[in-house]
Design a protein around this motif. Structure first.
Motif, PDB file in Angstrom:
ATOM      1  N   HIS A 142       0.864  -1.176   0.000  1.00  0.00           N
ATOM      2  CA  HIS A 142       0.000   0.000   0.000  1.00  0.00           C
ATOM      3  C   HIS A 142       0.906   1.234   0.000  1.00  0.00           C
ATOM      4  O   HIS A 142       1.992   1.203   0.585  1.00  0.00           O
ATOM      5  CB  HIS A 142      -0.874   0.033   1.252  1.00  0.00           C
ATOM      6  N   PHE A 143       0.401   2.325  -0.591  1.00  0.00           N
ATOM      7  CA  PHE A 143       1.229   3.528  -0.603  1.00  0.00           C
ATOM      8  C   PHE A 143       1.225   4.188   0.770  1.00  0.00           C
ATOM      9  O   PHE A 143       0.179   4.432   1.360  1.00  0.00           O
ATOM     10  CB  PHE A 143       0.725   4.548  -1.635  1.00  0.00           C
ATOM     11  N   ILE A 189       8.648   1.062  -3.317  1.00  0.00           N
ATOM     12  CA  ILE A 189       8.197   2.425  -2.966  1.00  0.00           C
ATOM     13  C   ILE A 189       9.374   3.145  -2.323  1.00  0.00           C
ATOM     14  O   ILE A 189       9.720   2.882  -1.161  1.00  0.00           O
ATOM     15  CB  ILE A 189       6.966   2.374  -2.029  1.00  0.00           C
ATOM     16  N   TRP A 214       5.920   3.000  -6.407  1.00  0.00           N
ATOM     17  CA  TRP A 214       5.882   4.463  -6.314  1.00  0.00           C
ATOM     18  C   TRP A 214       7.259   5.041  -6.049  1.00  0.00           C
ATOM     19  O   TRP A 214       8.081   4.427  -5.372  1.00  0.00           O
ATOM     20  CB  TRP A 214       4.941   4.896  -5.185  1.00  0.00           C
ATOM     21  N   TYR A 228       8.863   8.553  -4.496  1.00  0.00           N
ATOM     22  CA  TYR A 228       8.585   9.809  -3.793  1.00  0.00           C
ATOM     23  C   TYR A 228       9.316  10.951  -4.492  1.00  0.00           C
ATOM     24  O   TYR A 228      10.492  10.834  -4.840  1.00  0.00           O
ATOM     25  CB  TYR A 228       9.092   9.766  -2.358  1.00  0.00           C
ATOM     26  N   SER A 242       4.140   7.035 -10.223  1.00  0.00           N
ATOM     27  CA  SER A 242       4.162   5.593 -10.445  1.00  0.00           C
ATOM     28  C   SER A 242       3.840   5.315 -11.915  1.00  0.00           C
ATOM     29  O   SER A 242       3.098   6.058 -12.552  1.00  0.00           O
ATOM     30  CB  SER A 242       3.110   4.929  -9.566  1.00  0.00           C
TER      31      SER A 242
END
Ligand code: DQQ
Length: 668
Positions: free
Chosen positions: A122-123, A659, A195, A197, A189
Motif C-alpha cells: 500500500h502507498f 516504494i 511508487w 517519492y 508511479s
C-alpha cells in the motif's frame, strides 16, 4: 507456495465456545483420517483449553478481548486523553479520541511489532503523517525525461521513454506523525503499485494557505494544460480555494508548481460558514461548453450540500443558483466526488461524459461521522442538479463506499486505460503516541476500479486495479473444502501477511433455518445461527489469541427472503487494549445464480475485503501483537449451526511493492 498437504487442512477447532459437531469430514481429511483424528483431538483439546481460558477473560460474548486490568504492569504505560486533532482547525478529526482516561494504559509495543505494521504494497510516505489525496492527475503523462534525469535515474531503462506516470498528491505533515502543517506530498508511479517519492509539490507559504494546503483536484484542459484547485486555510483560518499549475508541462515528473498570483480565486459566499467550504472537485464541461465544479459545505448546521460553480478560465467563477444536491441531517460534506458511470459497459468515463446510458455517482465524506457515502442518480446538466435514483438511499443515509476504516476518497479518470480509479485514506485506529513511536501514520487504499453494477442496478463495483496482480508470486488452490458447523480449518499457505485471497462459498442446509429479524454485522463472528457466520480468519495466530474474521452471515427473514451480510470483526484482532476494534459490514446483494464470494487483500496491518465482486468493501485497520511475521496464519471457519460450508479458494502470496525516493540528480 505449493498445493497444500492435505494433512494440514484437517483438524477442527471451534470458533469460540462451540465444540465441533460430528459430521462429514473435510474433503482433504479422508486419506489420513486415523492420524488426523488423533492429532486433531490433541490440538482441539489444547485449543479448547486456550479458548476457555481466553473466554473467561471476555467482557462479553461479542468482545472477547482480554481485560486491560489483567495485563501485567510491565505491559502498561500511560498516555494522555486529548481531543482529536483537526477539529479545532475546521476539518474532520485527524486522530482518535483516546479510549481511556489519562491514568489508563497502553500496550508495550516492541520495535519489531511496530515495524511489522508498516505495509508492503500500500502507498505510504517514508515517514510522518499522511491523510487524503488530491484527485490524481487524470492522465498518464507521456513524454521524455530530461537528459539529466535519464542518465541518473539508474533504476529505469529504455521503456521509460514510452511510458507515462501516475501522479499522487497527498496531505502530508513533513515534520511529524500527527496531523498539522499540511503540505502536498508527491509521488509518481508507472502502474499505481510501485511508487517513487518526489519533493513536496505545494507548501503553505502564502497568507491564503499558510494554515494548510488542503485537499484539491486536478483538471486537464483540452489543450493539455493542467489546473489544480485546492483549499487553502488562510492566516485568519478562512477556507478559500486557490489555483496552481505546473511550471513546466513538458516535465513528466511535474516537479515544480506555481501558485496563481491572484489567489484566492474563490472565497466563502454569503450564507456559507468560513470554516465549512472546502475540497473543490475535478471540473467537467456542461452543454454550453463551460466548466462546472462542485465544493462541499453545509447550511443550517446540519444540511450537507454541494455548491456548483461555473467557469471558463479557472480564475473567475460564477456560483450557480441552487445546489447540485443537499441532504438534511448529514452535516458538512468534505471531499465531494462527482462522476459519470456507464449503465452498460466495462470501461470508466471521463468526468465530462454525459448523455443516454449514463448515471452519475455523488459521493460525500461526512465530517460528522468520518464515513464516505455515495448514491447513484441522474444529473441534469442544464439545471445542474443531481437526483438520487432512490431517495431512501440518498447520499449520507444509504450506501457507503467502504464499510470499514476508510475516508476522504476521490476518483479520477485514467484515460490511458479507460477506467475510473478510486482511492481512499485509511486512517490509524491506534493512538497518537503509538503513531509517534512508529514515526508514521496512515496509508492509502489499493487503487480500485469503479464500475456501475448493471446486474443489481443499485450499487457501484469496486475492484483492486489489475496491476496488483503483478505482485503475485506463489499460489495455492483449495478445492471444495468442507467446513462443518462450529469448526475451523487451517490453510497451510506459508507466510500469511501479504496475501491476495479469492474465496467462494457454497452451503448445504442440515437443519431448517430459523427466521430472524434485525440482524446486523455488529454482533460479530461469535454469533451463531442456523446459516452463519462463515468465512476466513486472517492474521490469526496458532492459539487463536488474535484473529480477524471476514465473513458472510445469511439470515432467513420472517417474510421468507434470504438476506446476506458481509462483515469484518476486529474485536479480537489485537491484544493491545488501546486499539479501536470494531465490527464492520452491511447486507450485500446476492443474485440467484451467484455463489458467495470474497476477495481479501492482506498487507500487514491493513485488510481490504471485497464482497460479491466488490458490491461491498470493508477496510480493516488492525494491529496484532502475536499474529505477525511467521506466526500469522490463515483459517476457514464456520460458526453456523445448521449448514455445511464448502469453500474453494485461490490464494497468492504478494511481493512487496517498490516504494522509494525518486533518484533525482541533485540527490545522487
Ligand atoms: N482533509 C483536508 C481537508 C479535507 C479533509 C485537510 C478530509 O481539505 O476536508 O487535511 O480529511
Amino acid at each position: 507456495m505449493d498445493t497444500p498437504n492435505p494433512s494440514h487442512a484437517t483438524y477442527y477447532i471451534p470458533l469460540p465456545e462451540q465444540p465441533s459437531l460430528d459430521g462429514s469430514p473435510a474433503t482433504r481429511r479422508k486419506p489420513l483420517k486415523g492420524f488426523v483424528v488423533i492429532v486433531g483431538s490433541i490440538i482441539f483439546l489444547v485449543s479448547l483449553v486456550g479458548l476457555i481460558l481466553n473466554q473467561s477473560q471476555e467482557p462479553s460474548s461479542t468482545s472477547p478481548m482480554p481485560n486491560n486490568d489483567d495485563k501485567p504492569s510491565s505491559q502498561k504505560k500511560s498516555f494522555s486523553k486529548r481531543m482529536p486533532r483537526g477539529v479545532a482547525e475546521g476539518v474532520s478529526a485527524k486522530s482518535n479520541p483516546s479510549l481511556f482516561d489519562d491514568d489508563e494504559v497502553s500496550y508495550n509495543w516492541t520495535n519489531a511489532m511496530l515495524s511489522w505494521q508498516r505495509t508492503s504494497y500500500h502507498f505510504q510516505p517514508e515517514k510522518n503523517w499522511m491523510n487524503d489525496k488530491k484527485t490524481d492527475l487524470p492522465s498518464m503523462l507521456i513524454g521524455f525525461l530530461k537528459l539529466r534525469q535519464i542518465l541518473n535515474a539508474s533504476i529505469f531503462t529504455g521503456p521509460l521513454f514510452h511510458m507515462g506516470w501516475y501522479h499522487l498528491f497527498y496531505q502530508y505533515n513533513p515534520d511529524s506523525a500527527v496531523w498539522g502543517n499540511i503540505t502536498w506530498g508527491h509521488a509518481v508511479s508507472r502502474d499505481l503499485i510501485h511508487w517513487l517519492y518526489l519533493p513536496l509539490a505545494l507548501v503553505p507559504d502564502h497568507w491564503y494557505d499558510i494554515n494548510g494546503v488542503w485537499t484539491g483536484s486536478a483538471t486537464r484542459l483540452p489543450d493539455g494544460q493542467i489546473v489544480m484547485l485546492y483549499t487553502g486555510d488562510t492566516d485568519e483560518s478562512v477556507q478559500v480555494q486557490n489555483l496552481a499549475y505546473p511550471a513546466n508541462l513538458s516535465d513528466p515528473l511535474l516537479l515544480d508548481w506555481v501558485k496563481y498570483e491572484n489567489n484566492p480565486v474563490l472565497v466563502p459566499p454569503p450564507g456559507i460558514e468560513t470554516s465549512e467550504y472546502r475540497d473543490p472537485t475535478t471540473a467537467w464541461t456542461g452543454p454550453d461548453g463551460t466548466w462546472r465544479l462542485t465544493i462541499g459545505s453545509r447550511v443550517n448546521t446540519t444540511i450537507g450540500i454541494a455548491l456548483v460553480y461555473q467557469t471558463t478560465n479557472f480564475t473567475t467563477y460564477e456560483l450557480l443558483d441552487g445546489l447540485l444536491h443537499a441532504v438534511p441531517g448529514t452535516g458538512m460534506w468534505e471531499c465531494v466526488d462527482f462522476y459519470p458511470v456507464a449503465i452498460n459497459g466495462s470501461i470508466g468515463l471521463d468526468t465530462s461524459a454525459g448523455g443516454p446510458g449514463i448515471k452519475h455517482v455523488l459521493k460525500a465524506s461526512l465530517d460528522d461521522t468520518k464515513l464516505d457515502h455515495y448514491a447513484i442518480g441522474t444529473y441534469d446538466p442544464v439545471k445542474d442538479k443531481w437526483t438520487p435514483d432512490n431517495p431512501e438511499e440518498d447520499v449520507g443515509i444509504g450506501l457507503r463506499v467502504d464499510y470499514g476504516r476508510y475516508y476522504a476518497s476521490k476518483s479520477f479518470f485514467d484515460q490511458y486505460k479507460k477506467r475510473r480509479i478510486l482511492w481512499g485514506w485509511i486512517n490509524e485506529t491506534d493512538t497518537e503516541i503509538d503513531n509517534l513511536s512508529k514515526g508514521w501514520a496512515s496509508v492509502q487504499s489499493i487503487p480500485r476500479t469503479v464500475l456501475f453494477d448493471n446486474k443489481t442496478g443499485t450499487n457501484i463495483l469496486q475492484w483492486p486495479v489489475e496491476e496488483i496482480e503483478s505482485l503475485r508470486y506463489n499460489s495455492a488452490e483449495f478445492e471444495k473444502i468442507v467446513i462443518e458447523p462450529g469448526s475451523i480449518v487451517p490453510l497451510d499457505i506459508g507466510t500469511a501477511t501479504q496475501l491476495d485471497i479469492f474465496a467462494e462459498f457454497e452451503t448445504e442446509l442440515l437443519a431448517s433455518a430459523t427466521e430472524e429479524e434485525g440482524y446486523n454485522c455488529s454482533v460479530g463472528a461469535v454469533d451463531r445461527s442456523t446459516l452463519g457466520p462463515f468465512g476466513l480468519l486472517v492474521l490469526a495466530d496458532d492459539s487463536l489469541s488474535e484473529l480477524t474474521p471476514i465473513f458472510f452471515r445469511p439470515t432467513n427473514t420472517t417474510n421468507g427472503t434470504l438476506t446476506t451480510y458481509f462483515c469484518a470483526d476486529e474485536t479480537r484482532s489485537s491484544l493491545a487494549p488501546e486499539v479501536l476494534k470494531l465490527v464492520y459490514g452491511s447486507s450485500v446483494p446476492v443474485l440467484e445464480d451467484e455463489k458467495l464470494s470474497m476477495r481479501v487483500l492482506v498487507d500487514h496491518s491493513i485488510v481490504e475485503s471485497f464482497g460479491q465482486g466488490g458490491r461491498r468493501v470493508i477496510t480493516s485497520r488492525i494491529y496484532p501483537t502475536e499474529a505477525i511475521y511467521g506466526a500469522a496464519r490463515l483459517y476457514l471457519f464456520n460458526n453456523a449451526t445448521g449448514v455445511n460450508v464448502t469453500a474453494t479458494l485461490k490464494i497468492w502470496q504478494l511481493n512487496s511493492a517498490f516504494i522509494h525516493p525518486f533518484p533525482l540528480v541533485d540527490d545522487i
